[in-house]
Design an enzyme around this catalytic site. Sequence first.
Site, PDB file in Angstrom:
ATOM      1  N   HIS A   1       0.718  -1.423   0.056  1.00  0.00           N
ATOM      2  CA  HIS A   1      -0.015   0.093   0.064  1.00  0.00           C
ATOM      3  C   HIS A   1       0.984   1.178  -0.101  1.00  0.00           C
ATOM      4  O   HIS A   1       2.136   1.146   0.537  1.00  0.00           O
ATOM      5  CB  HIS A   1      -0.992  -0.110   1.166  1.00  0.00           C
ATOM      6  CG  HIS A   1      -0.347  -0.080   2.667  1.00  0.00           C
ATOM      7  ND1 HIS A   1       0.084  -1.213   3.160  1.00  0.00           N
ATOM      8  CD2 HIS A   1       0.207   0.526   3.517  1.00  0.00           C
ATOM      9  CE1 HIS A   1       0.852  -1.376   4.143  1.00  0.00           C
ATOM     10  NE2 HIS A   1       0.846  -0.105   4.395  1.00  0.00           N
TER      11      HIS A   1
ATOM     12  N   HIS B   1       0.768   5.183   1.185  1.00  0.00           N
ATOM     13  CA  HIS B   1      -0.021   6.304   1.908  1.00  0.00           C
ATOM     14  C   HIS B   1       0.153   7.436   1.137  1.00  0.00           C
ATOM     15  O   HIS B   1       1.333   7.930   0.725  1.00  0.00           O
ATOM     16  CB  HIS B   1       0.566   6.579   3.337  1.00  0.00           C
ATOM     17  CG  HIS B   1       1.024   5.531   4.142  1.00  0.00           C
ATOM     18  ND1 HIS B   1       0.076   5.341   5.146  1.00  0.00           N
ATOM     19  CD2 HIS B   1       1.506   4.416   4.101  1.00  0.00           C
ATOM     20  CE1 HIS B   1       0.137   4.302   6.061  1.00  0.00           C
ATOM     21  NE2 HIS B   1       1.047   3.550   5.080  1.00  0.00           N
TER      22      HIS B   1
HETATM   23  P1  5GP Z   1       1.761   0.682   7.306  1.00  0.00           P
HETATM   24  O1  5GP Z   1       2.363   0.787   8.821  1.00  0.00           O
HETATM   25  O2  5GP Z   1       1.848  -0.904   7.022  1.00  0.00           O
HETATM   26  O3  5GP Z   1       2.696   1.378   6.293  1.00  0.00           O
HETATM   27  O4  5GP Z   1       0.499   1.250   7.055  1.00  0.00           O
HETATM   28  C1  5GP Z   1      -0.519   0.490   7.705  1.00  0.00           C
HETATM   29  C2  5GP Z   1      -1.964   1.492   7.805  1.00  0.00           C
HETATM   30  O5  5GP Z   1      -2.908   0.746   7.742  1.00  0.00           O
HETATM   31  C3  5GP Z   1      -1.647   2.317   9.028  1.00  0.00           C
HETATM   32  O6  5GP Z   1      -1.526   3.828   8.607  1.00  0.00           O
HETATM   33  C4  5GP Z   1      -3.077   2.063   9.859  1.00  0.00           C
HETATM   34  O7  5GP Z   1      -3.840   3.284  10.231  1.00  0.00           O
HETATM   35  C5  5GP Z   1      -3.934   1.598   8.477  1.00  0.00           C
HETATM   36  N1  5GP Z   1      -4.852   0.374   8.769  1.00  0.00           N
HETATM   37  C6  5GP Z   1      -4.697  -0.426   9.521  1.00  0.00           C
HETATM   38  N2  5GP Z   1      -5.997  -1.309   9.640  1.00  0.00           N
HETATM   39  C7  5GP Z   1      -6.747  -0.519   9.188  1.00  0.00           C
HETATM   40  C8  5GP Z   1      -8.220  -0.748   8.896  1.00  0.00           C
HETATM   41  O8  5GP Z   1      -8.809  -1.640   9.201  1.00  0.00           O
HETATM   42  N3  5GP Z   1      -8.798  -0.381   7.983  1.00  0.00           N
HETATM   43  C9  5GP Z   1      -8.275   1.125   7.501  1.00  0.00           C
HETATM   44  N4  5GP Z   1      -8.787   1.827   6.791  1.00  0.00           N
HETATM   45  N5  5GP Z   1      -6.656   1.363   7.506  1.00  0.00           N
HETATM   46  C10 5GP Z   1      -6.275   0.494   8.368  1.00  0.00           C
END
Ligand code: 5GP
Length: 141
Positions: free
Chosen positions: A105, A107
Amino acid sequence: MMTGRYDPNNIFTKIISGDIPSHNVYEDEICISIMDIMPESKGHVLVIPKAGARNLIDVDPADLAELIKRVQKIAVAVKKTMHADGILLRQSSEEVAGQTVYHLHFHIIPCYAGKQNNKHVTNATMNEELAETAALIKAAI
Ligand code: 5GP
């Protein structure tokens, strides 16, 4: 945690399939884009490919090429809608880099002159606010 292997049993596949609800701003055959549940700045969205990949390291380059076009399109809409001065684009690959969900993903985070984004978000933003912001961004894509 093991690195390098994609596990389809993750929260984003459940969001893509609709088994877990999300506030969507965009969807097509390549990706889905949703409001991040714990935004670092109002209007923080995620762009998630439908094709399974763990992160930047294993994604198929052809899938990535399609995905990044959507990332740009959505970033333009987020910047405009949120009246942001700039956009932070972030992609974390593996735990040491901050990855917490092991499905690729990007951001897209609005940034403003003289304002720091949230660093330690402890509680999820109210559903209503996410829904309102999602509707505004969706209309701008
Ligand atoms: P990472 O830390 O892997 O780069 O980003 C994961 C992101 O996913 C985090 O910013 C977190 O807030 C978001 N996230 C985690 N679980 C969920 C969810 O169930 N729904 C949504 N919309 N975002 C989520």
